[in-house]
Scaffold this motif. Structure first.
Motif, mmCIF file in Angstrom:
data_model
loop_
_atom_site.group_PDB
_atom_site.id
_atom_site.type_symbol
_atom_site.label_atom_id
_atom_site.label_comp_id
_atom_site.label_asym_id
_atom_site.label_seq_id
_atom_site.Cartn_x
_atom_site.Cartn_y
_atom_site.Cartn_z
ATOM 1 N N ARG A 1 3.926 -2.619 12.080
ATOM 2 C CA ARG A 1 3.137 -3.526 12.879
ATOM 3 C C ARG A 1 2.190 -4.852 12.682
ATOM 4 O O ARG A 1 1.659 -5.206 12.807
ATOM 5 C CB ARG A 1 1.399 -2.755 13.474
ATOM 6 C CG ARG A 1 2.334 -1.769 14.642
ATOM 7 C CD ARG A 1 0.759 -1.015 15.342
ATOM 8 N NE ARG A 1 1.429 0.507 15.792
ATOM 9 C CZ ARG A 1 1.794 0.564 17.138
ATOM 10 N NH1 ARG A 1 1.642 -0.934 17.668
ATOM 11 N NH2 ARG A 1 2.148 1.814 17.982
ATOM 12 N N ARG A 2 3.152 -5.066 11.948
ATOM 13 C CA ARG A 2 2.776 -6.521 10.734
ATOM 14 C C ARG A 2 1.205 -6.283 10.308
ATOM 15 O O ARG A 2 0.398 -7.547 10.183
ATOM 16 C CB ARG A 2 2.933 -7.609 11.671
ATOM 17 C CG ARG A 2 3.968 -7.625 12.504
ATOM 18 C CD ARG A 2 4.740 -8.963 13.186
ATOM 19 N NE ARG A 2 5.371 -9.087 13.946
ATOM 20 C CZ ARG A 2 6.939 -10.030 13.110
ATOM 21 N NH1 ARG A 2 7.035 -10.155 11.663
ATOM 22 N NH2 ARG A 2 7.852 -9.850 13.691
ATOM 23 N N LYS A 3 1.011 -5.229 9.812
ATOM 24 C CA LYS A 3 -0.659 -4.903 8.991
ATOM 25 C C LYS A 3 -0.598 -4.594 7.929
ATOM 26 O O LYS A 3 -1.328 -4.914 7.368
ATOM 27 C CB LYS A 3 -1.228 -3.662 9.525
ATOM 28 C CG LYS A 3 -0.946 -3.220 11.193
ATOM 29 C CD LYS A 3 -2.051 -4.557 11.541
ATOM 30 C CE LYS A 3 -2.767 -4.656 13.173
ATOM 31 N NZ LYS A 3 -3.592 -5.491 13.650
ATOM 32 N N LEU A 4 0.682 -4.976 6.890
ATOM 33 C CA LEU A 4 0.928 -4.971 6.135
ATOM 34 C C LEU A 4 2.659 -5.520 5.806
ATOM 35 O O LEU A 4 3.404 -5.303 6.382
ATOM 36 C CB LEU A 4 1.109 -2.981 5.670
ATOM 37 C CG LEU A 4 0.039 -2.392 4.994
ATOM 38 C CD1 LEU A 4 0.407 -0.719 4.915
ATOM 39 C CD2 LEU A 4 -1.084 -3.307 3.512
ATOM 40 N N ASP B 1 -3.817 4.131 -1.221
ATOM 41 C CA ASP B 1 -4.633 4.754 0.650
ATOM 42 C C ASP B 1 -4.492 6.488 0.549
ATOM 43 O O ASP B 1 -3.480 7.042 0.364
ATOM 44 C CB ASP B 1 -3.674 4.970 2.135
ATOM 45 C CG ASP B 1 -3.977 5.379 3.281
ATOM 46 O OD1 ASP B 1 -5.102 6.230 3.139
ATOM 47 O OD2 ASP B 1 -4.157 4.067 3.897
ATOM 48 N N TYR C 1 2.600 6.836 8.025
ATOM 49 C CA TYR C 1 1.786 5.715 8.770
ATOM 50 C C TYR C 1 1.345 4.637 8.626
ATOM 51 O O TYR C 1 1.495 3.727 8.850
ATOM 52 C CB TYR C 1 -0.070 6.306 8.635
ATOM 53 C CG TYR C 1 -1.012 5.286 8.533
ATOM 54 C CD1 TYR C 1 -1.606 5.639 10.162
ATOM 55 C CD2 TYR C 1 -1.474 5.010 7.500
ATOM 56 C CE1 TYR C 1 -2.818 4.707 10.497
ATOM 57 C CE2 TYR C 1 -2.808 3.894 7.998
ATOM 58 C CZ TYR C 1 -3.485 3.925 9.042
ATOM 59 O OH TYR C 1 -4.344 3.015 10.281
ATOM 60 N N LEU C 2 2.345 5.079 6.812
ATOM 61 C CA LEU C 2 1.844 2.931 6.741
ATOM 62 C C LEU C 2 3.369 2.198 6.775
ATOM 63 O O LEU C 2 3.121 1.143 7.146
ATOM 64 C CB LEU C 2 1.920 2.942 4.670
ATOM 65 C CG LEU C 2 0.768 3.492 4.475
ATOM 66 C CD1 LEU C 2 0.703 3.779 2.646
ATOM 67 C CD2 LEU C 2 -0.369 2.684 4.317
ATOM 68 N N THR D 1 0.726 -1.213 -0.144
ATOM 69 C CA THR D 1 0.216 -0.219 0.209
ATOM 70 C C THR D 1 1.270 1.618 -0.260
ATOM 71 O O THR D 1 1.879 0.969 1.070
ATOM 72 C CB THR D 1 -0.874 0.037 1.274
ATOM 73 O OG1 THR D 1 -1.777 -1.291 1.696
ATOM 74 C CG2 THR D 1 -2.048 1.156 0.882
ATOM 75 N N THR E 1 5.453 -1.269 2.096
ATOM 76 C CA THR E 1 5.390 -0.295 1.318
ATOM 77 C C THR E 1 6.247 -0.074 0.783
ATOM 78 O O THR E 1 7.016 -0.040 0.707
ATOM 79 C CB THR E 1 4.864 0.776 2.420
ATOM 80 O OG1 THR E 1 3.909 1.851 1.989
ATOM 81 C CG2 THR E 1 6.182 1.524 3.789
ATOM 82 N N HIS F 1 -3.768 8.825 4.638
ATOM 83 C CA HIS F 1 -2.627 8.815 5.152
ATOM 84 C C HIS F 1 -1.530 8.954 3.877
ATOM 85 O O HIS F 1 -1.832 8.644 3.004
ATOM 86 C CB HIS F 1 -2.865 7.348 6.277
ATOM 87 C CG HIS F 1 -3.790 6.976 6.977
ATOM 88 N ND1 HIS F 1 -4.885 6.167 6.457
ATOM 89 C CD2 HIS F 1 -4.011 7.321 8.576
ATOM 90 C CE1 HIS F 1 -5.589 5.789 7.222
ATOM 91 N NE2 HIS F 1 -5.572 6.806 8.984
ATOM 92 N N GLU G 1 4.394 2.473 9.626
ATOM 93 C CA GLU G 1 4.001 2.283 11.299
ATOM 94 C C GLU G 1 3.485 0.523 10.569
ATOM 95 O O GLU G 1 3.488 -0.143 11.464
ATOM 96 C CB GLU G 1 3.346 2.859 11.652
ATOM 97 C CG GLU G 1 3.192 2.899 13.371
ATOM 98 C CD GLU G 1 2.693 3.504 14.344
ATOM 99 O OE1 GLU G 1 1.981 3.207 15.441
ATOM 100 O OE2 GLU G 1 2.580 4.879 13.808
ATOM 101 N N ARG G 2 2.286 0.669 9.817
ATOM 102 C CA ARG G 2 1.067 -0.260 9.605
ATOM 103 C C ARG G 2 2.131 -1.429 9.435
ATOM 104 O O ARG G 2 2.469 -3.277 9.285
ATOM 105 C CB ARG G 2 0.765 0.057 8.562
ATOM 106 C CG ARG G 2 -1.036 1.023 8.728
ATOM 107 C CD ARG G 2 -1.935 0.446 8.754
ATOM 108 N NE ARG G 2 -2.798 -0.556 7.996
ATOM 109 C CZ ARG G 2 -3.350 -1.339 9.161
ATOM 110 N NH1 ARG G 2 -4.044 -1.313 9.886
ATOM 111 N NH2 ARG G 2 -4.328 -1.680 8.358
#
Length: 447
Positions: free
Chosen positions: A182-185, A168, A175-176, A142, A188, A171, A178-179
């Motif tokens: 945090r293993r959300k993505l 996105d 922010y990305l 993303t 990037t 944001h 950090e995503r």
């Protein structure tokens, strides 16, 4: 007759264009303010303990001062919102780490470049491990909308048709990142300057590969802002020629060295587990000697990793790693007593600050004093003499640090009063302290 009529129309067009250029710049001056949009991010604009700061903020503030107008700042989250304000004519200028691309040049006016960056694919340690564009297929990727990242990915898609990504619109890059952390993505894309800064706060972020050549960062302006564009470029040229731009880049990026994952992880652990034991001591020493206690803590970490029993092969000891001679000078009877060591180290640093010439201003004064703490004031005096001989400014750290390594070369040190020194060490020493200081500021902000 037709030729005369054509010539007259051409002259009128040129005059009107010139009028338009002056009108836009004059309007800014008449209103007495320059309306600028930026982002709230470590590489652009943020507020710390001393107030508003950031590379882009300092840069555009200097330009507004030069114009003699007030700076009116608007903050938006991502490039899409920023470029929208330009389209609507609600701002005069965007100072937000924007890449000057061919697509954007069709819609906006851009200043000359003030910095080069490279687009990089960023993932997380222990996560996805793409090594080339083909490996991105199937990963969750993303990027922010209306960014040069999208343009670059579209070019890659021509070579790798299966490549897909999400956009996105709300944001920003930070922010990305950090995503991803945090293993959300999975991954990037981010500019290299943004990656460098954020890796210090999220050490598990890893650059997998570059997807672009170096690209120029520049300020963006509305399409009709001809005169403002000329004013910016003229000012920026002088700002660069005077060495102020280099000084500003050094202020915000000069201390960022090659990323050390293991060291950063260890530092973050000790901020939580060890620093609380000594925090009040650093604060007391800072108050007594007028020195930022966080800087003292960062220096102590560089010296000893906050180990009160630390000892070097050369015999310096304690949290502030004092020599026997220095300890006696500052009244420390036990170098292994952390309170005495911290107070003694702060007193010694304050003494060094006081011994420097008055013409050295902050923050250069602090960086040069720290170099003296490491290599000795005699060698600093020698390096100042050498700097003048080399046509460098001994009062500016970013020039002074270029001279220090010469102290280890015989053709330079043979004629100096204090002779040979490992001049590269104080350069690394100051760079690491600045790095720890910056990471510590961020860690304490999160608490």
């Amino acid at each position: 007759m037709k030729q005369l009529r054509y010539g007259g129309l051409l002259l009128l067009t040129i005059l009107l264009a010139g009028c338009g250029e002056e009108t836009y710049l004059n309007r800014v001056k008449e209103q007495g303010k320059l309306v600028v949009v930026t982002r709230n991010a470590p590489t652009t604009y943020y507020v710390d303990r001393d107030g508003k700061t950031g590379f882009e903020y300092d840069l555009v503030s200097a330009f507004a001062d030069d114009l003699g107008v007030e700076l009116e700042l608007m903050v938006r989250n991502n490039p899409a919102e920023i470029l929208s304000l330009l389209e609507e004519g609600k701002v005069d200028l965007a100072a937000a780490s924007l890449t000057r691309t061919e697509q954007r040049k069709d819609r906006y006016r851009f200043s000359d470049s003030y910095q080069q960056v490279t687009q990089q694919v960023v993932c997380r340690r222990g996560g996805a491990y793409p090594e080339e564009p083909e490996d991105l297929v199937g990963l969750s990727l993303t990027v922010p909308s209306e960014t040069s990242y999208v343009d670059q990915l579209q070019r890659l898609q021509e070579e790798v048709p299966e490549l897909t990504w999400e956009v996105d619109a709300e944001h920003d890059t930070e922010y990305l990142l950090e995503r991803v952390w945090r293993r959300k993505l999975d991954c990037t894309v981010a500019d290299s300057n943004i990656v460098k800064v954020n890796q210090r706060y999220m050490p598990e972020l890893l650059v997998r590969f570059d997807i672009s050549k170096p690209q120029p960062l520049a300020w963006a302006m509305p399409a009709e802002a001809h005169g403002l564009q000329s004013a910016v470029n003229n000012w920026l040229s002088g700002f660069r020629d005077d060495g102020v731009l280099e000084h500003l880049i050094n202020k915000y990026y000069g201390f960022i060295e090659v990323f050390d994952y293991v060291d950063t992880r260890a530092f973050k652990r000790k901020v939580k587990r060890v620093l609380p034991t000594y925090k009040a001591m650093f604060q007391a020493a800072g108050r007594k000697y007028g020195i930022d206690w966080i800087l003292l803590a960062a220096q102590a970490y560089q010296e000893s990793h906050w180990d009160r029993l630390a000892r070097s092969p050369t015999g310096v000891r304690g949290i502030m790693m004092l020599t026997r001679t220095t300890a006696r000078e500052v009244g420390v009877s036990s170098r292994l007593d952390p309170e005495q060591s911290i107070m003694g180290g702060a007193k010694y640093l304050a003494n060094l600050l006081g011994r420097l010439p008055d013409e050295i201003s902050e923050p250069d004064r602090t960086w040069i004093a720290l170099a003296a703490y490491n290599v000795g004031m005699g060698h600093v005096y020698d390096a100042r003499k050498l700097a003048r001989e080399q046509g460098m400014d001994p009062n500016l750290w970013h020039e002074f640090r270029e001279v220090l390594p010469l102290l280890s070369q015989k053709k330079y040190y043979k004629d100096l009063r204090y002779g040979y020194a490992r001049g590269s060490e104080p350069v690394r020493y100051v760079r690491r302290i600045r790095n720890y200081h910056d990471m510590l500021l961020q860690a304490l902000k999160v608490e």
